[in-house]
Design an enzyme around this catalytic site. Sequence first.
Site, PDB file in Angstrom:
ATOM      1  N   VAL A  44     -17.162   3.816  -4.313  1.00 30.61           N
ATOM      2  CA  VAL A  44     -17.619   2.258  -3.898  1.00 30.61           C
ATOM      3  C   VAL A  44     -19.099   2.488  -3.226  1.00 30.61           C
ATOM      4  O   VAL A  44     -20.071   1.426  -3.723  1.00 30.61           O
ATOM      5  CB  VAL A  44     -16.590   1.831  -2.973  1.00 30.61           C
ATOM      6  CG1 VAL A  44     -17.225   0.445  -2.724  1.00 30.61           C
ATOM      7  CG2 VAL A  44     -15.317   1.374  -3.861  1.00 30.61           C
ATOM      8  N   LYS A  98       0.855  -1.049   0.080  1.00 29.58           N
ATOM      9  CA  LYS A  98      -0.293   0.073   0.072  1.00 29.58           C
ATOM     10  C   LYS A  98       0.859   1.272  -0.096  1.00 29.58           C
ATOM     11  O   LYS A  98       2.154   1.209   0.410  1.00 29.58           O
ATOM     12  CB  LYS A  98      -1.044   0.018   1.561  1.00 29.58           C
ATOM     13  CG  LYS A  98      -2.292   0.896   1.228  1.00 29.58           C
ATOM     14  CD  LYS A  98      -3.392  -0.124   0.345  1.00 29.58           C
ATOM     15  CE  LYS A  98      -4.458   0.703   0.236  1.00 29.58           C
ATOM     16  NZ  LYS A  98      -5.640  -0.159  -0.448  1.00 29.58           N
TER      17      LYS A  98
END
Length: 349
Positions: free
Chosen positions: A188, A80
């Site tokens: 999302v 990440k």
Amino acid sequence: MSVFSHPEFDAHEHVAFHHDAGSGLRAIIAVHNTRLGCGLGGCRMFPYASDADALTDVLRLSRGMTYKAALAGLPQGGGKSVILGDPRRDKTPELIRAMGRFVESLGGAYVVAEDSGTSVPDIRLMAEETRHVGGLADEKSIAAGRTGDPSPATALGTFIGIQAAVRFILGHDDLRGLNVAIQGVGNVGYRLAKHLHEAGANLWVTDIHAPAVERAVAEFGAKPVAMDEIHALDVDVFAPCALGAILNERTIPQIRARVIAGASNNQLATPADGLRVLDRGLLYAPDYVINAGGIIDIHYEGPGYDEAVVHAHLQRIGSTLTTIFERSKAEKRPTGVIADAMAEAIFRA
């Protein structure tokens, strides 16, 4: 504090810090585990209150990506990256290109994709500086209307996970009349709201970005709620789709939903909160299991992309969650603990 003594450090293989004076970039890349493959994960840009907060976030998120990939059945590890800054104010092409050069400097140990605060166009800019990018559709896919944005697959996988959780609790897949509170209706959360609306669910929504709430209200008949009230609504499902740590010592006693199932990462503030959820009799869908749709979609990007194959893989999210729910009930252990053990058996084998 040394990275090695940080409470979120979990034998991470690589943690790199970078400052680019020309663009103002300040960023961190964390690669957690590459036992199954390179560390793929999104690049988050966020106005962190401190450098320490940014480090905590990238360590937790990269670890979660390792576990996510393992339980999603993907041949890749976890990584990440975070950029310290406000994406609405501080993001520039020069800064994004500098981030691409930072990714390239790790030589492929980390593969970058879009995340909160970044977009597919940002990843395309990074791709001008690095070969190590994911989530970009090829020319054939673009001609067919695909963009490479993993958000639709993340939302669909989350919807499939909610179906599995409702089936486990209520014994049926029908979501008509189901009451769902969604915290965060961005890329999302908005798409999840659409799936739920089309399935006949009633929606309550909140977001720090007022236009996002207004869109959900206008399009889905959702009811707007204050950010600090959404988790405590008397609904069937609470779906966290914003930032993490929403499930904590303060909020868990206030939750009235029977199911907690959403797309945000690191929903549990501490491991002890998983036990608090269990003790309250709530069914929690471990975040890195239910939100794996995006990395599944990225895995299949390329000239041979087959939407039917991707959707079949997304359906496995529901079956994996059902296994976790059943084991949690039988063993009387938190679902997160069960999921961790299942993932570790894969990437530490």
